[in-house]
Design a protein around this motif. Structure first.
Motif, PDB file in Angstrom:
ATOM      1  N   ASN A  77       0.818  -1.230   0.000  1.00  0.00           N
ATOM      2  CA  ASN A  77       0.000   0.000   0.000  1.00  0.00           C
ATOM      3  C   ASN A  77       0.846   1.271   0.000  1.00  0.00           C
ATOM      4  N   SER A  80      -0.730   4.695  -0.742  1.00  0.00           N
ATOM      5  CA  SER A  80      -1.471   5.419   0.303  1.00  0.00           C
ATOM      6  C   SER A  80      -0.557   6.384   1.050  1.00  0.00           C
ATOM      7  N   ILE A  83      -0.096   9.455  -1.220  1.00  0.00           N
ATOM      8  CA  ILE A  83      -1.288  10.308  -1.146  1.00  0.00           C
ATOM      9  C   ILE A  83      -1.253  11.156   0.121  1.00  0.00           C
ATOM     10  N   SER A  84      -0.889  10.535   1.235  1.00  0.00           N
ATOM     11  CA  SER A  84      -0.819  11.242   2.514  1.00  0.00           C
ATOM     12  C   SER A  84       0.242  12.337   2.494  1.00  0.00           C
ATOM     13  N   ALA A 113      -1.418   8.343  -7.504  1.00  0.00           N
ATOM     14  CA  ALA A 113      -1.227   8.785  -6.117  1.00  0.00           C
ATOM     15  C   ALA A 113      -0.482  10.106  -6.025  1.00  0.00           C
TER      16      ALA A 113
END
Length: 326
Positions: A77, A80, A83-84, A113
């Motif tokens: 992942n 993710s 993205i954060s 992303a």
């Protein structure tokens, strides 16, 4: 905000983050054939912890992030996390260094992303030599990954080529021909004595690359995006560029602008120093963002003026590159 100035006047605005010490290859210069004893899952920083550190670092002036490993794409992942990190105010650029083996599977996801740039470690364009260096890698997987990255809109692709002692001038020439015919960058890196694999009598200098380039055509200076410590050039009428990173023959410590966050939560200000600051344990004991910022500043304060590898006096014990992230 620009608050990270070390005691030698260098502005620190770049953070390399190792997201894992695991790798799907066993490159001869990076780790032993049997691998290493990897960190337990609970020893690694979580994505939430990484994001908290980056938020504090961005407040202090960190603007550029590079994700490394081990091999970052073996961390589940990963998109993710990207993205954060993209949501953090002050972060302007997120890139990644990968061996490219899994890139064909994840290129589209990484682009969506918000990953901006990709560096791919590729030390040979010859299948047999590539397999020998990586111990079991398949060159075709990396080439497919490069193709998939281009298809998904990654326009700033760099290949990192380590100048190992068995590299031939013909192979250097083949990489240079690649940048004549394609709009990519190839960066040649001198091998540093970070472990016992290094043999000083077999050292290959970036001067060898320049000599080969000049036999191919007219060499012009260039300035590529995200060139960092590389001195960038192009061959006249070529589509791409090539860079030379010379930490041994022409060291660039005076302009070093980076910190490194290890996968288990230590902030290092120099790859070649054992000095580091623990961020993981304070995080897990409830430190606030202001406290994190103070620890990051401490890492900058202990940043040495330069490495001493050229003097034969390393400031760091032998390590595998996969444990720190390069």
């Amino acid at each position: 905000m620009d608050r990270l100035i070390d005691k030698f006047g260098r502005r620190i605005d770049y953070l390399r983050i190792s997201v894992t010490d695991r790798c799907n290859l066993r490159c001869v210069y990076c780790m032993p054939s049997c691998g290493i004893v990897t960190k337990a899952h609970e020893e690694l920083l979580s994505f939430e912890e990484i994001s908290r550190i980056v938020k504090a670092a961005a407040y202090l002036g960190i603007a550029k992030i590079r994700l490394t490993g081990g091999e970052p794409l073996v961390r589940k992942n990963l998109a993710s996390l990207i993205i954060s990190l993209n949501k953090i105010s002050g972060i302007k650029d997120i890139s990644m260094t990968t061996n490219g083996v899994l890139l064909k599977e994840y290129a589209a996801e990484l682009k969506e992303a918000g990953l901006k740039r990709i560096n791919i470690s590729l030390d040979s364009l010859k299948e047999d030599r590539y397999r020998s260096i990586t111990r079991h890698g398949a060159l075709e997987d990396v080439l497919d990954g490069i193709g998939r990255a281009l298809e998904n809109g990654f326009s700033h692709i760099k290949l990192n080529v380590l100048l190992l002692d068995d590299i031939t001038e013909d192979e250097i020439k083949n990489f240079l021909i690649l940048i004549i015919e394609n709009n990519i960058s190839v960066r040649f890196l001198e091998f540093m004595p970070v472990n016992s694999f290094y043999k000083s009598e077999n050292f290959v200098s970036c001067k060898t690359v320049m000599a080969v380039a000049k036999r191919l055509g007219v060499v012009e200076e260039s300035k590529a995006l995200g060139s960092g410590p590389a001195k960038e050039y192009r061959l006249k009428d070529g589509l791409g560029t090539f860079g030379l990173i010379s930490p041994m023959s022409d060291k660039f410590c005076a302009s070093c602008n980076r910190l490194r966050l290890t996968s288990d939560g230590f902030m290092k200000s120099c790859l070649h120093s054992d000095l580091k600051v623990d961020l993981r344990n304070p995080l897990r004991k409830g430190i606030d963002e202001e406290g994190l910022a103070r620890l990051i500043k401490l890492a900058v304060d202990i940043k040495p003026k330069e490495h001493s590898l050229d003097k034969g006096v390393p400031l760091v014990h032998e390590f595998s590159m996969c444990q720190i992230g390069g």
